[in-house]
Design a protein around this motif. Structure first.
Motif, PDB file in Angstrom:
ATOM      1  N   HIS A 125       0.982  13.637  -8.854  1.00  0.00           N
ATOM      2  CA  HIS A 125       0.417  14.959  -8.583  1.00  0.00           C
ATOM      3  C   HIS A 125       1.340  16.031  -9.167  1.00  0.00           C
ATOM      4  N   PRO A 126       0.810  17.066  -9.807  1.00  0.00           N
ATOM      5  CA  PRO A 126       1.675  18.071 -10.449  1.00  0.00           C
ATOM      6  C   PRO A 126       2.592  18.811  -9.489  1.00  0.00           C
ATOM      7  N   GLN A 127       2.230  18.894  -8.201  1.00  0.00           N
ATOM      8  CA  GLN A 127       3.067  19.601  -7.231  1.00  0.00           C
ATOM      9  C   GLN A 127       3.627  18.672  -6.169  1.00  0.00           C
ATOM     10  N   ALA A 128       3.748  17.394  -6.503  1.00  0.00           N
ATOM     11  CA  ALA A 128       4.275  16.426  -5.538  1.00  0.00           C
ATOM     12  C   ALA A 128       5.710  16.759  -5.159  1.00  0.00           C
ATOM     13  N   GLU A 129       6.512  17.171  -6.121  1.00  0.00           N
ATOM     14  CA  GLU A 129       7.909  17.498  -5.836  1.00  0.00           C
ATOM     15  C   GLU A 129       8.013  18.695  -4.891  1.00  0.00           C
ATOM     16  N   VAL A 130       7.138  19.670  -5.046  1.00  0.00           N
ATOM     17  CA  VAL A 130       7.140  20.845  -4.173  1.00  0.00           C
ATOM     18  C   VAL A 130       6.771  20.436  -2.754  1.00  0.00           C
ATOM     19  N   ILE A 131       5.749  19.603  -2.599  1.00  0.00           N
ATOM     20  CA  ILE A 131       5.294  19.186  -1.267  1.00  0.00           C
ATOM     21  C   ILE A 131       6.375  18.360  -0.567  1.00  0.00           C
ATOM     22  N   GLU A 132       6.998  17.434  -1.305  1.00  0.00           N
ATOM     23  CA  GLU A 132       8.019  16.577  -0.708  1.00  0.00           C
ATOM     24  C   GLU A 132       9.304  17.324  -0.388  1.00  0.00           C
ATOM     25  N   SER A 133       9.511  18.481  -1.016  1.00  0.00           N
ATOM     26  CA  SER A 133      10.746  19.219  -0.756  1.00  0.00           C
ATOM     27  C   SER A 133      10.785  19.803   0.650  1.00  0.00           C
ATOM     28  N   LEU A 134       9.628  19.992   1.288  1.00  0.00           N
ATOM     29  CA  LEU A 134       9.602  20.517   2.649  1.00  0.00           C
ATOM     30  C   LEU A 134      10.118  19.451   3.606  1.00  0.00           C
ATOM     31  N   PRO A 135      11.151  19.752   4.409  1.00  0.00           N
ATOM     32  CA  PRO A 135      11.711  18.739   5.320  1.00  0.00           C
ATOM     33  C   PRO A 135      10.643  18.150   6.233  1.00  0.00           C
ATOM     34  N   GLY A 136      10.673  16.831   6.355  1.00  0.00           N
ATOM     35  CA  GLY A 136       9.723  16.144   7.221  1.00  0.00           C
ATOM     36  C   GLY A 136       8.483  15.660   6.522  1.00  0.00           C
ATOM     37  N   VAL A 137       8.324  15.993   5.245  1.00  0.00           N
ATOM     38  CA  VAL A 137       7.150  15.563   4.478  1.00  0.00           C
ATOM     39  C   VAL A 137       7.597  14.549   3.436  1.00  0.00           C
ATOM     40  N   GLY A 138       7.133  13.315   3.581  1.00  0.00           N
ATOM     41  CA  GLY A 138       7.400  12.284   2.596  1.00  0.00           C
ATOM     42  C   GLY A 138       6.165  12.007   1.768  1.00  0.00           C
ATOM     43  N   PRO A 139       6.182  10.953   0.962  1.00  0.00           N
ATOM     44  CA  PRO A 139       5.022  10.660   0.106  1.00  0.00           C
ATOM     45  C   PRO A 139       3.762  10.316   0.882  1.00  0.00           C
ATOM     46  N   ILE A 140       3.887   9.677   2.068  1.00  0.00           N
ATOM     47  CA  ILE A 140       2.696   9.315   2.838  1.00  0.00           C
ATOM     48  C   ILE A 140       2.044  10.567   3.413  1.00  0.00           C
ATOM     49  N   LEU A 141       2.826  11.406   4.097  1.00  0.00           N
ATOM     50  CA  LEU A 141       2.273  12.648   4.631  1.00  0.00           C
ATOM     51  C   LEU A 141       1.857  13.593   3.507  1.00  0.00           C
ATOM     52  N   GLY A 142       2.586  13.558   2.396  1.00  0.00           N
ATOM     53  CA  GLY A 142       2.197  14.380   1.248  1.00  0.00           C
ATOM     54  C   GLY A 142       0.837  13.979   0.709  1.00  0.00           C
ATOM     55  N   ALA A 143       0.590  12.670   0.630  1.00  0.00           N
ATOM     56  CA  ALA A 143      -0.723  12.198   0.176  1.00  0.00           C
ATOM     57  C   ALA A 143      -1.809  12.590   1.167  1.00  0.00           C
TER      58      ALA A 143
ATOM     59  N   VAL B  73       0.832  -1.205   0.000  1.00  0.00           N
ATOM     60  CA  VAL B  73       0.000   0.000   0.000  1.00  0.00           C
ATOM     61  C   VAL B  73       0.865   1.253   0.000  1.00  0.00           C
ATOM     62  N   ASP B  74       1.945   1.247   0.785  1.00  0.00           N
ATOM     63  CA  ASP B  74       2.850   2.403   0.803  1.00  0.00           C
ATOM     64  C   ASP B  74       3.457   2.642  -0.576  1.00  0.00           C
ATOM     65  N   ARG B  75       3.831   1.572  -1.247  1.00  0.00           N
ATOM     66  CA  ARG B  75       4.391   1.716  -2.589  1.00  0.00           C
ATOM     67  C   ARG B  75       3.351   2.272  -3.558  1.00  0.00           C
ATOM     68  N   GLN B  76       2.114   1.815  -3.428  1.00  0.00           N
ATOM     69  CA  GLN B  76       1.047   2.318  -4.300  1.00  0.00           C
ATOM     70  C   GLN B  76       0.739   3.785  -4.014  1.00  0.00           C
ATOM     71  N   ILE B  77       0.736   4.169  -2.732  1.00  0.00           N
ATOM     72  CA  ILE B  77       0.510   5.572  -2.374  1.00  0.00           C
ATOM     73  C   ILE B  77       1.627   6.437  -2.932  1.00  0.00           C
ATOM     74  N   ARG B  78       2.859   5.976  -2.784  1.00  0.00           N
ATOM     75  CA  ARG B  78       4.006   6.750  -3.283  1.00  0.00           C
ATOM     76  C   ARG B  78       3.926   6.948  -4.797  1.00  0.00           C
ATOM     77  N   GLU B  79       3.607   5.893  -5.518  1.00  0.00           N
ATOM     78  CA  GLU B  79       3.528   6.008  -6.973  1.00  0.00           C
ATOM     79  C   GLU B  79       2.369   6.896  -7.405  1.00  0.00           C
ATOM     80  N   THR B  80       1.223   6.780  -6.712  1.00  0.00           N
ATOM     81  CA  THR B  80       0.068   7.606  -7.057  1.00  0.00           C
ATOM     82  C   THR B  80       0.305   9.062  -6.704  1.00  0.00           C
ATOM     83  N   PHE B  81       0.871   9.313  -5.522  1.00  0.00           N
ATOM     84  CA  PHE B  81       1.097  10.694  -5.081  1.00  0.00           C
ATOM     85  C   PHE B  81       2.052  11.417  -6.012  1.00  0.00           C
ATOM     86  N   ARG B  82       3.061  10.737  -6.510  1.00  0.00           N
ATOM     87  CA  ARG B  82       4.065  11.404  -7.334  1.00  0.00           C
ATOM     88  C   ARG B  82       3.585  11.710  -8.743  1.00  0.00           C
TER      89      ARG B  82
END
Length: 398
Positions: free
Chosen positions: A267-285, A256-265
């Motif tokens: 998103h057109p602004q996934a890279e911007v959200i993940e760039s904030l320290p402490g935010v990974g793909p799970i919290l980004g989703a 499920v984590d792998r599926q969330i990571r692939e789906t979240f990325r």
């Protein structure tokens, strides 16, 4: 021909099996009140009847989750928008109307009347495909995590009743090797009979890291207990079954984590959200699901307020400056900012410097983390507005 009104307000008390809709006019008089089955044909029939009552219909529902998903989708398909009236608001407004009865019809009427009097309720947007996918995946992950915590607690409770030394020896929530050990050996006699060498080999064949350390720890625990307790054999079977279930849940969580990571990325602004320290793909989703469309927040303060990070004043008379924690906010959005703030202070970054500054000012840990979360909400809002990634240094003014 029946009279057609200029405006009407429809309140819907949503449910899993059926909804109840009530329509009122500009004076609060009931124009239409019926039960609607939660299927497409019944909803479309009721939708047509309600739209024939007035030139403009204002819709309001008390549930914006799965129970009303079909209803909201059909409303959106017909160019209608609904607002969300919280259940707490409906409950409090019920006291302003005559009678003490609690029925679906009365609740629907109160929802309609409340939306007629108040125009500040949030509009419910039907999520896009990406947001809907992430909402389902994150909700499913939360359920799996809750199941895992429950099983770990149950395993420790059963194991402490027959083999307390082994229960204390490992942190089963974070030690996969200990769980693998419990699938085969759960009692002191079986571990002692196996011996250190053969137990180490058995664990190593099953991919356990530091198998010799796990085996030595288990053998040391078995040497501390030579008394057989009542129900030991049955408890051993239950512990083995629970350990196997936890390991299976871990595999499902990884998928499920792998599926969330692939789906979240995607998103057109996934890279911007993940760039904030402490935010990974799970919290980004989680952020994408909880925050929704960023255009609904005119400034960073509105985003922080939605997350419950802005104190609410409670002044009366000469008593001023009383700030309290808000009661109405998105718990999910607050959790995203709070968890990411806690994660970001682990390393030497601007977030940690700000946290230590607040601690130096006399703030407790929770207060300092909330202050940091409030600051990070402003930073993330600005990053998404400008569509740029986070950098530790402030951007140079041009």
């Amino acid at each position: 021909m029946s009279k057609r009104y200029g405006q009407a307000w429809c309140g819907i008390d949503a449910g899993k099996v059926h909804h109840w809709a009530a329509v009122v006019d500009e004076t609060g008089g009931t124009l239409w009140s019926k039960k609607i089955d939660n299927d497409e044909t019944a909803i479309l029939t009721a939708l047509g009847e309600i739209l024939d009552l007035a030139n403009e219909v204002h819709w309001a529902v008390d549930i914006s989750g799965t129970a009303s998903a079909l209803l909201l989708a059909l409303l959106a398909a017909h160019g209608q928008q609904a607002v969300y009236v919280p259940g707490r608001t409906v409950n409090r407004m019920a006291g302003a109307y005559r009678g003490e009865a609690k029925t679906d019809a009365r609740d629907a009427y109160i929802i309609a009347e409340t939306s007629r009097h108040r125009r500040d309720f949030a509009t419910i947007e039907v999520p896009a495909q990406l947001a809907a996918d992430l909402a389902l995946l994150t909700a499913h992950r939360s359920d799996l995590v809750a199941d895992r915590v429950r099983m770990i607690n149950r395993l420790r409770d059963v194991l402490s009743g027959v083999f307390p030394a082994l229960e204390r020896a490992f942190d089963y929530s974070a030690h996969k090797g200990a769980l693998v050990l419990l699938t085969g050996y759960q009692t002191p006699p079986t571990i002692r009979r196996r011996g250190l060498t053969r137990l180490t080999s058995w664990l190593a064949n099953r991919g356990v890291r530091s198998a010799n350390v796990v085996a030595a720890t288990a053998l040391e625990a078995s040497q501390a207990q030579y008394t057989s307790l009542p129900g030991e054999d049955v408890a051993a079977q239950i512990v083995a079954d629970l350990a196997a279930q936890v390991l299976s849940l871990d595999d499902r969580l990884k998928r499920v984590d792998r599926q969330i990571r692939e789906t979240f990325r995607t998103h057109p602004q996934a890279e911007v959200i993940e760039s904030l320290p402490g935010v990974g793909p799970i919290l980004g989703a989680e952020f994408v699901v909880a925050a929704g469309d960023l255009s609904t927040y005119p400034d960073a303060g509105h985003l922080a307020s939605a997350a419950g990070l802005v104190p609410v004043p409670r002044d009366s008379g000469r008593r001023t400056g009383n700030l309290h924690r808000p009661k109405r906010y998105s718990r999910r959005l607050r959790g995203v900012f709070y968890l990411s703030a806690q994660t970001s202070i682990i390393r030497e970054r601007p977030s940690r410097d700000f946290y230590l500054k607040k601690r130096g000012e006399g703030c407790k840990h929770v207060q300092a983390v909330i202050a940091l979360a409030r600051r990070r909400a402003s930073v993330l809002w600005a990053l998404l507005r400008d569509n740029r990634a986070f950098v530790p240094l402030a951007p140079t003014r041009q």
